[in-house]
Design a protein around this motif. Structure first.
Motif, PDB file in Angstrom:
ATOM      1  N   VAL A  34       0.863  -1.099  -0.083  1.00 16.06           N
ATOM      2  CA  VAL A  34      -0.015  -0.070  -0.050  1.00 16.06           C
ATOM      3  C   VAL A  34       0.885   1.175  -0.176  1.00 16.06           C
ATOM      4  CG1 VAL A  34      -1.525   1.110   1.099  1.00 16.06           C
ATOM      5  CG2 VAL A  34      -1.703  -1.368   1.386  1.00 16.06           C
ATOM      6  N   PHE A  35       0.501   2.031  -0.735  1.00 14.84           N
ATOM      7  CA  PHE A  35       1.435   3.355  -1.144  1.00 14.84           C
ATOM      8  C   PHE A  35       0.366   4.615  -0.639  1.00 14.84           C
ATOM      9  CE2 PHE A  35       3.193   0.588  -4.241  1.00 14.84           C
ATOM     10  CZ  PHE A  35       4.435   0.618  -3.926  1.00 14.84           C
ATOM     11  N   HIS A  36       0.876   5.306   0.216  1.00 14.26           N
ATOM     12  CA  HIS A  36       0.220   6.459   0.797  1.00 14.26           C
ATOM     13  C   HIS A  36       0.868   7.785   0.249  1.00 14.26           C
ATOM     14  CE1 HIS A  36      -2.242   4.034   3.286  1.00 14.26           C
ATOM     15  NE2 HIS A  36      -1.295   3.270   3.492  1.00 14.26           N
ATOM     16  N   GLU A  37       0.178   8.695  -0.359  1.00 10.63           N
ATOM     17  CA  GLU A  37       0.899   9.900  -0.645  1.00 10.63           C
ATOM     18  C   GLU A  37      -0.136  11.203  -0.524  1.00 10.63           C
ATOM     19  OE1 GLU A  37       3.156  11.703  -4.663  1.00 10.63           O
ATOM     20  OE2 GLU A  37       2.035   9.806  -4.846  1.00 10.63           O
ATOM     21  N   GLU A  50      -2.939   3.979  -2.761  1.00  8.54           N
ATOM     22  CA  GLU A  50      -2.583   3.117  -3.978  1.00  8.54           C
ATOM     23  C   GLU A  50      -2.692   1.479  -3.404  1.00  8.54           C
ATOM     24  OE1 GLU A  50      -1.091   2.789  -8.572  1.00  8.54           O
ATOM     25  OE2 GLU A  50      -0.289   3.950  -6.896  1.00  8.54           O
ATOM     26  N   THR A  51      -3.187   0.533  -3.861  1.00  7.22           N
ATOM     27  CA  THR A  51      -3.197  -0.893  -3.080  1.00  7.22           C
ATOM     28  C   THR A  51      -2.949  -1.768  -4.233  1.00  7.22           C
ATOM     29  OG1 THR A  51      -4.496  -0.233  -1.100  1.00  7.22           O
ATOM     30  CG2 THR A  51      -4.184  -2.567  -1.628  1.00  7.22           C
ATOM     31  N   PHE A  52      -1.702  -2.681  -4.022  1.00  2.00           N
ATOM     32  CA  PHE A  52      -1.699  -3.885  -5.022  1.00  2.00           C
ATOM     33  C   PHE A  52      -1.716  -5.020  -4.073  1.00  2.00           C
ATOM     34  CE2 PHE A  52       0.499  -0.253  -6.834  1.00  2.00           C
ATOM     35  CZ  PHE A  52       0.399  -0.477  -8.119  1.00  2.00           C
ATOM     36  N   TYR A 200       3.703  -4.380 -12.024  1.00  2.00           N
ATOM     37  CA  TYR A 200       3.696  -5.026 -10.615  1.00  2.00           C
ATOM     38  C   TYR A 200       3.325  -6.377 -10.693  1.00  2.00           C
ATOM     39  CZ  TYR A 200       4.084  -0.430  -8.513  1.00  2.00           C
ATOM     40  OH  TYR A 200       4.702   1.051  -7.980  1.00  2.00           O
ATOM     41  N   ALA A 201       2.635  -6.814 -11.785  1.00  2.00           N
ATOM     42  CA  ALA A 201       2.226  -8.351 -11.770  1.00  2.00           C
ATOM     43  C   ALA A 201       3.770  -9.158 -12.158  1.00  2.00           C
ATOM     44  CB  ALA A 201       1.268  -8.419 -12.766  1.00  2.00           C
ATOM     45  N   GLY A 202       4.765  -8.368 -12.708  1.00  2.00           N
ATOM     46  CA  GLY A 202       5.960  -9.021 -12.976  1.00  2.00           C
ATOM     47  C   GLY A 202       5.987  -9.460 -14.394  1.00  2.00           C
ATOM     48  N   LEU A 203       4.997  -9.074 -15.345  1.00  2.00           N
ATOM     49  CA  LEU A 203       4.421  -9.617 -16.741  1.00  2.00           C
ATOM     50  C   LEU A 203       5.580  -9.055 -17.804  1.00  2.00           C
ATOM     51  CD1 LEU A 203       0.871  -9.392 -16.840  1.00  2.00           C
ATOM     52  CD2 LEU A 203       2.503 -11.326 -15.966  1.00  2.00           C
ATOM     53  N   LEU A 204       6.514  -7.959 -17.382  1.00  2.00           N
ATOM     54  CA  LEU A 204       7.262  -7.394 -18.417  1.00  2.00           C
ATOM     55  C   LEU A 204       8.770  -7.680 -18.126  1.00  2.00           C
ATOM     56  CD1 LEU A 204       5.285  -3.857 -18.736  1.00  2.00           C
ATOM     57  CD2 LEU A 204       4.864  -6.368 -19.965  1.00  2.00           C
ATOM     58  N   GLY A 205       8.928  -8.769 -18.030  1.00  2.00           N
ATOM     59  CA  GLY A 205      10.497  -9.077 -18.098  1.00  2.00           C
ATOM     60  C   GLY A 205      11.042  -9.095 -16.626  1.00  2.00           C
TER      61      GLY A 205
END
Length: 266
Positions: A34-37, A50-52, A200-205
């Protein structure tokens, strides 16, 4: 557990890697970053969360909540996985990623009610993302290329409408364990910004070996951005700061020239 995230993506930018050390391993099946800004501008602050959300190694949901004065905006994307395919569904937008045998995206179809885009992803022999081609309604629109040195992202070049722009990246001393934080500047780069869930899902290498410490536009020695990170005693990231300087000085305290983001793992 594989490394989480890109950048690349991030980044710019991105992806999966070998198993991390036991001390960095997460036991819970479901967990989130979780990112707080607080976004500061010249009118009123915007509070962003923002939460992943992950289920073991897989990102299953991305949500954003923004509040300002009496208004509130919410965004939510869900991810579904099948054989060699990942679908990202949001309100009015569908992104369908086709994966290779290593689990990295080679193609993405981006669809809305009024527009279709196609993205093609190319990788190096070491599985780093090196090129991202964008087509809109079957017409070439943009090309983004990524370069690396010893596993670290060193530059991102965006070509759009015949104009090219290169940003140079310098690595931080902190290595990427399972909590890779894509460079904030990379996530704002078109069209990487349209593939946040894939990052963030690690799909791009594979993700770069180190976090990003410094970025600067090519041909402009007067401007650069520094990135700093804080970690707890277990090596878990707790804070990111980015600050943009002009001629060695930072005069602007507004977003995006100054950003402070706290991080929690839940």
């Amino acid at each position: 557990m594989k490394k989480i995230f890109f950048l690349f993506i991030t980044a710019l930018l991105l992806g999966c890697s070998e198993e991390p050390d036991d001390e960095h391993h997460i036991e819970d099946n479901r967990w989130s970053i979780v990112f707080h800004e607080t976004i500061i501008n010249d009118s009123y602050p915007v509070y962003k969360t923002e939460t992943f959300l992950f289920d073991r190694q897989q990102l299953i949901q991305h949500s954003v909540n923004q509040k300002a004065l009496e208004s509130e905006i919410n965004y939510e994307a869900s991810l579904t996985y099948s054989d060699h395919k990942v679908d990202v569904l949001t309100e009015g937008i569908t992104l369908s990623y086709i994966l290779n045998d290593k689990g990295y995206a080679t193609r993405c179809m981006y669809s809305t009610a009024s527009q279709k885009r196609e993205y093609l992803f190319s990788y190096s022999a070491e599985d780093y993302l090196i090129q991202l081609n964008e087509t809109i309604e079957n017409k070439p629109y943009s090309i983004t290329t990524f370069t690396y040195d010893d596993g670290d992202l060193t530059s991102v070049t965006s070509s759009l409408n015949g104009i090219s722009n290169t940003i140079h990246y310098e690595p931080d001393e902190n290595e990427n364990y399972e909590y890779y934080i894509p460079c904030l500047g990379l996530l704002d780069t078109h069209p990487v910004t349209l593939h946040i869930e894939a990052v963030y899902a690690g799909l791009l290498g594979k993700s770069p070996r180190h976090l990003t410490a410094h970025t600067s536009p090519e041909g402009n020695d007067d401007e650069y951005t520094d990135y700093t990170y804080q970690f707890d005693d277990k090596g878990i990231p707790t804070h990111i700061k980015s600050q943009t300087f002009y001629q060695g000085k930072s005069f602007d305290t507004y977003y995006p020239n100054l950003r402070n983001i706290s991080i929690t793992i839940e």
